[in-house]
Design a protein around this motif. Structure first.
Motif, PDB file in Angstrom:
ATOM      1  N   GLU A 265     -54.813 -17.361  40.764  1.00  0.00           N
ATOM      2  CA  GLU A 265     -54.555 -17.118  39.357  1.00  0.00           C
ATOM      3  C   GLU A 265     -53.117 -16.645  39.221  1.00  0.00           C
ATOM      4  O   GLU A 265     -52.535 -16.100  40.170  1.00  0.00           O
ATOM      5  N   TYR A 266     -52.540 -16.869  38.044  1.00  0.00           N
ATOM      6  CA  TYR A 266     -51.164 -16.413  37.850  1.00  0.00           C
ATOM      7  C   TYR A 266     -50.968 -15.986  36.409  1.00  0.00           C
ATOM      8  O   TYR A 266     -51.641 -16.458  35.482  1.00  0.00           O
ATOM      9  N   ASN A 267     -50.043 -15.062  36.241  1.00  0.00           N
ATOM     10  CA  ASN A 267     -49.629 -14.604  34.923  1.00  0.00           C
ATOM     11  C   ASN A 267     -48.131 -14.775  34.803  1.00  0.00           C
ATOM     12  O   ASN A 267     -47.381 -14.465  35.744  1.00  0.00           O
ATOM     13  N   ALA A 268     -47.700 -15.302  33.667  1.00  0.00           N
ATOM     14  CA  ALA A 268     -46.285 -15.547  33.434  1.00  0.00           C
ATOM     15  C   ALA A 268     -45.788 -14.611  32.331  1.00  0.00           C
ATOM     16  O   ALA A 268     -46.471 -14.396  31.325  1.00  0.00           O
ATOM     17  N   TYR A 269     -44.616 -14.043  32.539  1.00  0.00           N
ATOM     18  CA  TYR A 269     -44.009 -13.120  31.579  1.00  0.00           C
ATOM     19  C   TYR A 269     -42.579 -13.595  31.287  1.00  0.00           C
ATOM     20  O   TYR A 269     -41.931 -14.222  32.132  1.00  0.00           O
ATOM     21  N   ASP A 270     -42.106 -13.253  30.085  1.00  0.00           N
ATOM     22  CA  ASP A 270     -40.730 -13.618  29.752  1.00  0.00           C
ATOM     23  C   ASP A 270     -39.893 -12.365  29.538  1.00  0.00           C
ATOM     24  O   ASP A 270     -40.351 -11.242  29.691  1.00  0.00           O
ATOM     25  N   THR A 271     -38.647 -12.575  29.163  1.00  0.00           N
ATOM     26  CA  THR A 271     -37.651 -11.502  28.906  1.00  0.00           C
ATOM     27  C   THR A 271     -37.641 -10.411  29.956  1.00  0.00           C
ATOM     28  O   THR A 271     -38.001  -9.277  29.639  1.00  0.00           O
ATOM     29  N   PRO A 272     -37.231 -10.660  31.162  1.00  0.00           N
ATOM     30  CA  PRO A 272     -36.876 -11.983  31.703  1.00  0.00           C
ATOM     31  C   PRO A 272     -38.095 -12.662  32.338  1.00  0.00           C
ATOM     32  O   PRO A 272     -39.162 -12.079  32.479  1.00  0.00           O
ATOM     33  N   ASN A 273     -37.883 -13.923  32.735  1.00  0.00           N
ATOM     34  CA  ASN A 273     -38.981 -14.725  33.284  1.00  0.00           C
ATOM     35  C   ASN A 273     -39.411 -14.221  34.655  1.00  0.00           C
ATOM     36  O   ASN A 273     -38.596 -14.098  35.570  1.00  0.00           O
ATOM     37  N   HIS A 274     -40.702 -13.940  34.787  1.00  0.00           N
ATOM     38  CA  HIS A 274     -41.240 -13.616  36.101  1.00  0.00           C
ATOM     39  C   HIS A 274     -42.719 -13.980  36.143  1.00  0.00           C
ATOM     40  O   HIS A 274     -43.411 -13.989  35.113  1.00  0.00           O
ATOM     41  N   LEU A 275     -43.161 -14.304  37.340  1.00  0.00           N
ATOM     42  CA  LEU A 275     -44.527 -14.758  37.588  1.00  0.00           C
ATOM     43  C   LEU A 275     -45.203 -13.805  38.564  1.00  0.00           C
ATOM     44  O   LEU A 275     -44.581 -13.338  39.527  1.00  0.00           O
ATOM     45  N   GLU A 276     -46.477 -13.551  38.352  1.00  0.00           N
ATOM     46  CA  GLU A 276     -47.283 -12.889  39.373  1.00  0.00           C
ATOM     47  C   GLU A 276     -48.378 -13.856  39.799  1.00  0.00           C
ATOM     48  O   GLU A 276     -49.171 -14.299  38.963  1.00  0.00           O
ATOM     49  N   ILE A 277     -48.390 -14.217  41.085  1.00  0.00           N
ATOM     50  CA  ILE A 277     -49.389 -15.150  41.613  1.00  0.00           C
ATOM     51  C   ILE A 277     -50.340 -14.376  42.514  1.00  0.00           C
ATOM     52  O   ILE A 277     -49.921 -13.687  43.443  1.00  0.00           O
TER      53      ILE A 277
END
Length: 560
Positions: A135-147
């Motif tokens: 599963e993954y969550n994506a965030y912006d300002t700034p762009n980062h992913l948690e996998i």
């Protein structure tokens, strides 16, 4: 007089006020919390607008994701190393492949399931997720992913008041993100006054302990959207006793009766019939249908051996092209059907490191038609060492029916020093290391029916000046069991048991050379067969038929 003092007193009061104010301001600055915001692009190491940081295993990867057309792409190497090593990229034909027990799924460059940027291949994360439990969550300002791809027990705590997650455990440290009362954070490490946390929005930083409560362990619920692949196996119910039959030309097929005459309990014969013949994937064959028929009449299965020993071919060139692997597989399967073979034994040796990934994909792809047709697929492997990791035994253990350890050549023709072909520790280590990747019911250990006659002569002074690592010049010759024992007897020497090698050992002087021999005989084979039985392996393979004494078969059968 009093009037004169009033200005002085006022001045003193003002000075006192200034002093008190300054002190208070200093104390406030010392003990208040900084509101300075961290430079998040610097924190994440982001340089381009379409980059995204990737959080894996509670650490930020040096590799960045790429955002294109609202899709996140992560590097092929990250997918292979961390998430799912079953993906394969063909850089020559620009294909992304995913192989299951029944099919190979293809995505070409027009599918947008992968992209190439700056000589790096990136796979679409949502496409990887189709075949991977993550599963993954994506965030912006700034762009980062948690996998997230691993699950277990984690430590968590509740945030009791609105507060900040800071870059370092200090109230003056810049703020990474805000944490609201009621948020849940993952606890990574606890100190006296601070706790290292992973915030709800994917930041790794520090919070004051006084802002956290209800510390606890919780069991994570794993993502199970993708079922584990099930590999129907062609393994046999009985133990395998395989004999390799070295066939060097078509006429040698007529020696089957001779090599089988003194054997006992052999149930599989593997003739050396097929060889990679060019760089397009074609094979040469010296196979014989009458040989197969004769073997079947003798109660033997026939697993035709395919090798890559032709010096005119480039194994990397063939295996790194999907179309060329297809030619090779088609011809092997075609021969198996034409000859009514029971199995195929792949003996591809001296593979370069860069060939490893392509070899693994070859085994994946070959396993599909073998499985469909009930053809046993076995793969020969060196005793595991760091320099043979690229053979990817774990993949073989899933897709192939048997993984055969070539438990010999500890010392070989090119060795710089004399030694055993297969000492007990060498064989034991090969089995133990292989069992870390392959289940015992799929592992066959191969034993040698040969030994080496070593001759050592002292180096000259000039030779020592060139290379003093080894003080002796060494040559050797591979011979069968009877020939080795005869040579010892002819020189009036009695072999003595070598506990370290678990073999009988003899040496004698011949002209200006010291001859050394570590024998393979009933005693050494007994020790090796004990290891096979004690580890409950699938059986034994023997190189090669015709080099053994007839008496060793009773020893072998005692343990099968």
């Amino acid at each position: 007089m009093i009037r004169r003092l009033i200005p002085i007193m006022v001045a003193l009061v003002l000075i006192a006020v200034v002093i008190v104010f300054s002190a208070a301001t200093g104390l406030l600055q010392k003990y208040s919390h900084s509101t300075e915001k961290a430079d998040l692009n610097e924190y994440f190491g982001l340089e381009e607008e379409n980059e995204a940081a990737v959080l894996l295993d509670n650490a930020y990867s040096d590799e960045k994701a790429i955002i294109e057309n609202d899709r996140y792409y992560i590097s092929y190497s990250m997918v292979k190393d961390k998430l799912n090593d079953n993906f394969y990229f063909d850089s020559n034909e620009k294909l992304l492949l995913y192989t299951t027990p029944t099919e190979t799924i293809r995505a070409d460059s027009g599918s947008n399931e992968f992209i190439e940027r700056n000589d790096t291949v990136y796979l679409a994360l949502d496409y990887v997720k189709k075949y991977t439990n993550l599963e993954y969550n994506a965030y912006d300002t700034p762009n980062h992913l948690e996998i997230k791809y691993k699950w277990g027990t984690v430590n968590r705590a509740d945030v009791t008041k609105n507060t900040q997650v800071r870059l370092a455990p200090d109230t003056k440290s810049p703020v990474l993100t805000e944490a609201a009362s009621g948020d849940v954070v993952e606890v990574l490490d606890s100190q006296d006054a601070w706790t290292q946390v992973k915030s709800a929005d994917g930041y790794l930083g520090y919070m004051e302990n006084k802002m956290l409560d209800n510390y606890r362990e919780e069991q994570e619920n794993p993502v199970m959207n993708v079922a584990d692949m099930v590999f129907p196996s062609q393994t046999r119910d009985s133990k395998i006793c395989l004999g390799w039959h070295q066939v060097t030309n078509e006429a040698a097929n007529g020696t089957l009766t001779d090599v089988m005459a003194q054997t006992l309990g052999v149930n599989v014969i593997s003739p050396t019939w097929f060889s990679l013949s060019d760089n397009e994937g074609h094979i040469s064959s010296i196979a014989s249908a009458s040989y197969v028929q004769q073997a079947h009449e003798m109660g033997l299965e026939v697993w035709g051996l395919a090798d890559n020993f032709n010096p005119e071919t480039d194994t990397y060139e063939v295996l790194s092209y999907t179309s060329k692997r297809a030619v090779l597989i088609q011809e092997l399967i075609g021969k198996a059907g034409e000859l009514q073979l029971d199995g195929i034994n792949v003996d591809f040796e001296n593979l370069s490191t860069e060939t490893g990934d392509h070899f693994a994909q070859f085994i994946r792809e070959l396993s599909i038609p073998c499985r469909e047709r009930g053809i046993v697929l076995s793969v020969d492997n060196y005793v595991p060492k760091e320099y043979t990791e690229h053979y990817n035994r774990a993949t073989q253990g899933k897709f192939a029916d048997y993984v055969i350890i070539m438990g010999y050549d500890e010392h070989y023709a090119g060795s710089k020093e004399s030694g055993s072909v297969a000492s007990v520790d060498f064989v034991r280590d090969g089995i133990e290391q292989t069992l870390k990747d392959v289940p015992a019911e799929k592992v066959i250990n191969a034993i040698p029916f040969y030994t080496r006659i070593w001759k050592e002569t002292a180096k000259t002074q000039a030779e020592l000046e060139q290379d003093s690592t080894y003080t002796m010049n060494v040559t050797s010759e591979a011979v069968g069991m009877a020939a080795a024992e005869k040579l010892i007897a002819d020189h009036g020497v009695t072999a003595q048991w070598d506990d370290m090698a678990a073999q009988n050992y003899a040496e004698f002087q011949l002209d200006n050379a010291l001859v050394k021999i570590w024998l393979e005989d009933e005693a050494s084979i007994d020790v090796k067969m004990q290891l096979i039985k004690n580890n409950n392996l699938a059986g034994v393979a023997c190189w090669k038929l015709g080099f053994e004494k007839s008496s060793v078969w009773e020893v072998i059968q005692k343990y099968l």
